[in-house]
Design a protein around this motif. Structure first.
Motif, mmCIF file in Angstrom:
data_model
loop_
_atom_site.group_PDB
_atom_site.id
_atom_site.type_symbol
_atom_site.label_atom_id
_atom_site.label_comp_id
_atom_site.label_asym_id
_atom_site.label_seq_id
_atom_site.Cartn_x
_atom_site.Cartn_y
_atom_site.Cartn_z
ATOM 1 N N ILE A 197 -10.764 -3.860 -8.189
ATOM 2 C CA ILE A 197 -11.077 -2.913 -9.270
ATOM 3 C C ILE A 197 -9.921 -2.816 -10.263
ATOM 4 O O ILE A 197 -10.099 -2.375 -11.400
ATOM 5 C CB ILE A 197 -11.410 -1.522 -8.682
ATOM 6 C CG1 ILE A 197 -12.114 -0.638 -9.722
ATOM 7 C CG2 ILE A 197 -10.155 -0.830 -8.194
ATOM 8 C CD1 ILE A 197 -13.447 -1.150 -10.166
ATOM 9 N N LEU A 198 -8.729 -3.266 -9.836
ATOM 10 C CA LEU A 198 -7.581 -3.194 -10.736
ATOM 11 C C LEU A 198 -7.737 -4.147 -11.923
ATOM 12 O O LEU A 198 -7.085 -3.966 -12.950
ATOM 13 C CB LEU A 198 -6.293 -3.496 -9.966
ATOM 14 C CG LEU A 198 -5.927 -2.440 -8.919
ATOM 15 C CD1 LEU A 198 -4.658 -2.829 -8.182
ATOM 16 C CD2 LEU A 198 -5.753 -1.076 -9.565
ATOM 17 N N PHE A 199 -8.600 -5.150 -11.788
ATOM 18 C CA PHE A 199 -8.887 -5.981 -12.955
ATOM 19 C C PHE A 199 -9.587 -5.151 -14.037
ATOM 20 O O PHE A 199 -9.321 -5.323 -15.225
ATOM 21 C CB PHE A 199 -9.766 -7.178 -12.564
ATOM 22 C CG PHE A 199 -9.012 -8.268 -11.860
ATOM 23 C CD1 PHE A 199 -7.969 -8.926 -12.488
ATOM 24 C CD2 PHE A 199 -9.348 -8.637 -10.560
ATOM 25 C CE1 PHE A 199 -7.266 -9.943 -11.843
ATOM 26 C CE2 PHE A 199 -8.653 -9.647 -9.912
ATOM 27 C CZ PHE A 199 -7.609 -10.297 -10.538
ATOM 28 N N GLU A 200 -10.482 -4.250 -13.610
ATOM 29 C CA GLU A 200 -11.120 -3.356 -14.573
ATOM 30 C C GLU A 200 -10.077 -2.484 -15.256
ATOM 31 O O GLU A 200 -10.102 -2.283 -16.470
ATOM 32 C CB GLU A 200 -12.155 -2.471 -13.879
ATOM 33 C CG GLU A 200 -12.824 -1.478 -14.825
ATOM 34 C CD GLU A 200 -13.703 -0.470 -14.111
ATOM 35 O OE1 GLU A 200 -14.608 0.082 -14.752
ATOM 36 O OE2 GLU A 200 -13.486 -0.225 -12.914
ATOM 37 N N LEU B 195 2.924 -1.879 -12.007
ATOM 38 C CA LEU B 195 2.823 -1.530 -10.590
ATOM 39 C C LEU B 195 1.462 -1.904 -10.001
ATOM 40 O O LEU B 195 1.382 -2.419 -8.886
ATOM 41 C CB LEU B 195 3.093 -0.034 -10.401
ATOM 42 C CG LEU B 195 4.555 0.391 -10.554
ATOM 43 C CD1 LEU B 195 4.655 1.905 -10.725
ATOM 44 C CD2 LEU B 195 5.383 -0.065 -9.356
ATOM 45 N N VAL B 196 0.387 -1.645 -10.758
ATOM 46 C CA VAL B 196 -0.934 -1.968 -10.203
ATOM 47 C C VAL B 196 -1.160 -3.486 -10.158
ATOM 48 O O VAL B 196 -1.822 -3.981 -9.247
ATOM 49 C CB VAL B 196 -2.073 -1.264 -10.972
ATOM 50 C CG1 VAL B 196 -1.979 0.234 -10.803
ATOM 51 C CG2 VAL B 196 -2.080 -1.639 -12.440
ATOM 52 N N VAL B 197 -0.584 -4.222 -11.110
ATOM 53 C CA VAL B 197 -0.683 -5.691 -11.050
ATOM 54 C C VAL B 197 0.070 -6.213 -9.833
ATOM 55 O O VAL B 197 -0.414 -7.082 -9.095
ATOM 56 C CB VAL B 197 -0.134 -6.323 -12.348
ATOM 57 C CG1 VAL B 197 0.022 -7.828 -12.182
ATOM 58 C CG2 VAL B 197 -1.063 -6.030 -13.521
ATOM 59 N N ALA B 198 1.268 -5.662 -9.598
ATOM 60 C CA ALA B 198 2.044 -6.056 -8.425
ATOM 61 C C ALA B 198 1.295 -5.707 -7.141
ATOM 62 O O ALA B 198 1.366 -6.433 -6.146
ATOM 63 C CB ALA B 198 3.407 -5.372 -8.446
ATOM 64 N N SER B 199 0.540 -4.610 -7.175
ATOM 65 C CA SER B 199 -0.246 -4.208 -6.008
ATOM 66 C C SER B 199 -1.314 -5.246 -5.685
ATOM 67 O O SER B 199 -1.515 -5.611 -4.526
ATOM 68 C CB SER B 199 -0.890 -2.839 -6.275
ATOM 69 O OG SER B 199 -1.759 -2.482 -5.232
ATOM 70 N N VAL B 200 -2.015 -5.735 -6.704
ATOM 71 C CA VAL B 200 -3.045 -6.766 -6.497
ATOM 72 C C VAL B 200 -2.430 -8.046 -5.946
ATOM 73 O O VAL B 200 -2.922 -8.643 -4.985
ATOM 74 C CB VAL B 200 -3.784 -7.065 -7.808
ATOM 75 C CG1 VAL B 200 -4.697 -8.271 -7.636
ATOM 76 C CG2 VAL B 200 -4.613 -5.872 -8.241
ATOM 77 N N ILE B 201 -1.326 -8.473 -6.545
ATOM 78 C CA ILE B 201 -0.680 -9.724 -6.127
ATOM 79 C C ILE B 201 -0.230 -9.634 -4.669
ATOM 80 O O ILE B 201 -0.425 -10.565 -3.885
ATOM 81 C CB ILE B 201 0.507 -10.041 -7.055
ATOM 82 C CG1 ILE B 201 -0.003 -10.374 -8.465
ATOM 83 C CG2 ILE B 201 1.319 -11.213 -6.507
ATOM 84 C CD1 ILE B 201 1.091 -10.527 -9.493
ATOM 85 N N SER B 202 0.358 -8.492 -4.288
ATOM 86 C CA SER B 202 0.831 -8.349 -2.910
ATOM 87 C C SER B 202 -0.333 -8.301 -1.925
ATOM 88 O O SER B 202 -0.242 -8.832 -0.816
ATOM 89 C CB SER B 202 1.697 -7.095 -2.777
ATOM 90 O OG SER B 202 0.932 -5.925 -3.012
ATOM 91 N N PHE C 101 -6.580 3.902 -9.171
ATOM 92 C CA PHE C 101 -6.141 4.365 -7.859
ATOM 93 C C PHE C 101 -7.199 4.091 -6.789
ATOM 94 O O PHE C 101 -6.944 4.274 -5.595
ATOM 95 C CB PHE C 101 -5.855 5.875 -7.936
ATOM 96 C CG PHE C 101 -5.068 6.410 -6.782
ATOM 97 C CD1 PHE C 101 -3.788 5.961 -6.526
ATOM 98 C CD2 PHE C 101 -5.614 7.381 -5.950
ATOM 99 C CE1 PHE C 101 -3.050 6.468 -5.458
ATOM 100 C CE2 PHE C 101 -4.896 7.888 -4.878
ATOM 101 C CZ PHE C 101 -3.607 7.434 -4.634
ATOM 102 N N LEU C 102 -8.371 3.627 -7.194
ATOM 103 C CA LEU C 102 -9.461 3.326 -6.261
ATOM 104 C C LEU C 102 -9.037 2.430 -5.097
ATOM 105 O O LEU C 102 -9.470 2.669 -3.957
ATOM 106 C CB LEU C 102 -10.615 2.676 -7.032
ATOM 107 C CG LEU C 102 -11.782 2.132 -6.211
ATOM 108 C CD1 LEU C 102 -12.550 3.282 -5.575
ATOM 109 C CD2 LEU C 102 -12.709 1.290 -7.069
ATOM 110 N N PRO C 103 -8.222 1.394 -5.301
ATOM 111 C CA PRO C 103 -7.871 0.525 -4.178
ATOM 112 C C PRO C 103 -7.258 1.244 -2.990
ATOM 113 O O PRO C 103 -7.433 0.820 -1.854
ATOM 114 C CB PRO C 103 -6.863 -0.456 -4.798
ATOM 115 C CG PRO C 103 -7.248 -0.507 -6.225
ATOM 116 C CD PRO C 103 -7.678 0.885 -6.568
ATOM 117 N N VAL C 104 -6.528 2.323 -3.245
ATOM 118 C CA VAL C 104 -5.924 3.045 -2.120
ATOM 119 C C VAL C 104 -7.010 3.570 -1.193
ATOM 120 O O VAL C 104 -6.972 3.348 0.025
ATOM 121 C CB VAL C 104 -5.039 4.201 -2.633
ATOM 122 C CG1 VAL C 104 -4.532 5.030 -1.469
ATOM 123 C CG2 VAL C 104 -3.871 3.664 -3.438
#
Length: 319
Positions: free
Chosen positions: A267-270, A296-303, A110-113
């Motif tokens: 950080i979502l790669f971690e 969902l978090v992978v889709a978040s990175v891609i977007s 959730f860090l990216p938020v």
């Protein structure tokens, strides 16, 4: 910076972020590998090794590094070392031991938020409106794993799982502060390489870990045989080398190549690698909620990456 150079820099930054994530994901395994040792023991072992390695590597350039340190940089090293290393890892190790690898890694996801919202205030950054789809996807993933941690029956009782969840949230807050502060200080200290800054943080962290050593000894060292201590030392050295030295070097390189709104997403790669390692360690497949959170978090990175590739506005704010 022209479009081609910007895209090349972004690609290099993304690859560095991916490499850092793959190595950082290993730290989620360490508390499970040496479960008989306390989180404080794990933090002290890892960061004493990190400090010693950093001292050996930075020694030939120490005078040059000191000469380039700006006012306030030493204070920054102190709080960055505490927030991003010692305090963070004690909370993370506690969360892993009480709540599990999957729950902890997805909460950290959730860090990216937090970082993206802060980064959107930087001059020239991508606006929150354009980042909204990425943030919503990441938030939905966090809700999935929060429900999994609290409401879905697990092998541990509810009390420890709640404590683990709270510690994971604390680790998330601590590392959010580090990610933003570290990225900004890297931008201010342009004459210091990303690796030297990493090693300077390592030295500071090692000094802090050394100060905590008497506290750990006063609390007792427990009853461990020679094999357990050998395993503990091996894990501490491996995590210090691969996660703290090499992983942090890649992360700092990435932080100079990507805008802050994009740094948080990396950080979502971690999270992804930690999940994969965790499922392999536990020898199980992900649950439906864990699968949904991961997707969902992978889709978040891609977007997020897609938004930063759009040429409509210049989003290459220098960090």
């Amino acid at each position: 910076m022209d479009g081609t150079s910007r895209e090349s820099g972004h690609l290099t930054g993304i690859l560095c972020g991916m490499g850092a994530g793959a190595l950082w994901g290993l730290v989620f395994l360490a508390p499970a590998l040496v479960r008989d040792f306390r989180p404080l023991d794990l933090a002290i072992g890892r960061y004493l090794a990190y400090g010693l390695m950093s001292g050996l590597l930075i020694a030939p350039r120490w005078r040059s590094l000191v000469a380039q340190m700006r006012s306030g940089a030493w204070w920054a090293l102190g709080w960055l070392a505490l927030a991003g290393n010692l305090f963070y890892y004690v909370l993370l190790a506690t969360a892993v031991q009480m709540g599990g690898i999957a729950m902890t890694s997805l909460v950290i996801g959730f860090l990216p938020v937090a970082v993206t919202i802060i980064g959107s205030r930087e001059r020239g950054a991508v606006s929150l409106r354009r980042l909204a789809p990425s943030l919503l996807l990441c938030g939905a993933g966090a809700l999935c794993i929060g429900w999994q941690a609290i409401a879905v029956p697990g092998t541990a009782s509810l009390g420890p799982r709640i404590i683990g969840f709270v510690c994971a949230v604390g680790a998330l807050i601590s590392w959010s502060a580090f990610a933003v502060g570290n990225s900004r200080w890297l931008g201010r200290l342009g004459g210091i390489s990303a690796q030297d800054w990493n090693l300077a943080i390592g030295l500071m962290t090692g000094a802090q870990a050394f100060l905590l050593l008497p506290v750990a000894l006063a609390m007792g060292i427990g009853h461990h045989d020679a094999a357990a201590w050998t395993k503990f030392l091996s894990v501490s050295l491996a995590v210090a080398l691969f996660a703290s030295i090499v992983g942090n070097m890649l992360w700092n390189r990435m932080s100079r190549l990507l805008p802050l709104t994009m740094v948080g997403q990396m950080i979502l790669f971690e999270t992804g690698f930690a999940l994969i390692y965790g499922f392999l360690w536990e020898q199980r497949l992900p649950t439906l909620l864990e699968s949904a959170a991961f997707a969902l978090v992978v889709a978040s990175v891609i977007s997020c990456i897609a938004v930063h590739r759009r040429p409509a506005t210049d989003v290459t704010a220098t960090i």
